[in-house]
Scaffold this motif. Structure first.
Motif, PDB file in Angstrom:
ATOM      1  N   MET A   1     -60.442  40.248  61.431  1.00 43.44           N
ATOM      2  CA  MET A   1     -59.126  39.755  61.623  1.00 43.44           C
ATOM      3  C   MET A   1     -57.916  40.550  61.249  1.00 43.44           C
ATOM      4  SD  MET A   1     -59.334  35.733  59.920  1.00 43.44           S
ATOM      5  CE  MET A   1     -57.253  35.653  60.058  1.00 43.44           C
ATOM      6  N   LYS A   5     -52.721  38.285  60.361  1.00 46.78           N
ATOM      7  CA  LYS A   5     -53.710  37.159  60.326  1.00 46.78           C
ATOM      8  C   LYS A   5     -54.064  36.850  58.837  1.00 46.78           C
ATOM      9  CE  LYS A   5     -54.939  36.598  65.078  1.00 46.78           C
ATOM     10  NZ  LYS A   5     -55.987  36.318  66.205  1.00 46.78           N
ATOM     11  N   GLY A 115     -61.964  34.994  58.564  1.00 45.94           N
ATOM     12  CA  GLY A 115     -60.844  33.907  58.449  1.00 45.94           C
ATOM     13  C   GLY A 115     -60.838  33.052  57.241  1.00 45.94           C
TER      14      GLY A 115
END
Length: 140
Positions: A1, A5, A115
């Motif tokens: 990522m 983010k 994530g």
């Protein structure tokens, strides 16, 4: 990522912790194999580190009763992001369940994967934590 983010993920994590964002469950932030390490000078966190999703969620939920509901606020400093790591420095203000004030400075180092948070190393002044009565709240 991307770093943006990763920054957004941790910002959202804190918003969920504080109840400002109800769009995501706290448990959804963590990988199945997440670890959470606290200072060894805190005798109430065993085992340390906590390993695995269930163990980390137990750790996070065990602290809920220490604070008066709705009393927690954070002075969050700008997040520091480097690749898959985010550093969050903040001062936590709250009232303990007995009504006494609590203030302490924390630094969390988050490691991220796909994530989600896969590891947290937590730093804080455990002497101040003990002197302000949080450990008493954990033993009652």
């Amino acid at each position: 990522m991307s770093t943006s983010k990763n920054r957004a993920l941790i910002a959202q994590y804190f918003d969920v912790i504080l109840g400002h964002d109800t769009s995501r469950e706290l448990a959804d932030f963590f990988t199945a194999d997440v670890t959470w390490q606290v200072p060894g000078s805190n005798p109430h966190i065993t085992p340390n580190p906590r390993v695995g999703h269930a163990a980390v969620m137990d750790l996070l939920h065990s602290g809920v009763g220490v604070y008066e509901a709705g009393s927690m606020t954070l002075d969050l400093q700008p997040l520091i992001v480097a690749d898959a790591h985010v550093v969050a420095q903040f001062t936590l203000h709250a009232r303990l369940a007995n009504g006494d004030p609590y203030t302490n400075t924390y630094c969390f180092v988050f490691a991220l994967r796909a994530g989600r948070i896969c590891a947290v190393t937590e730093y804080l002044d455990t002497l101040a934590q003990a002197q302000q009565g949080t450990w008493d709240a954990l033993t009652t």
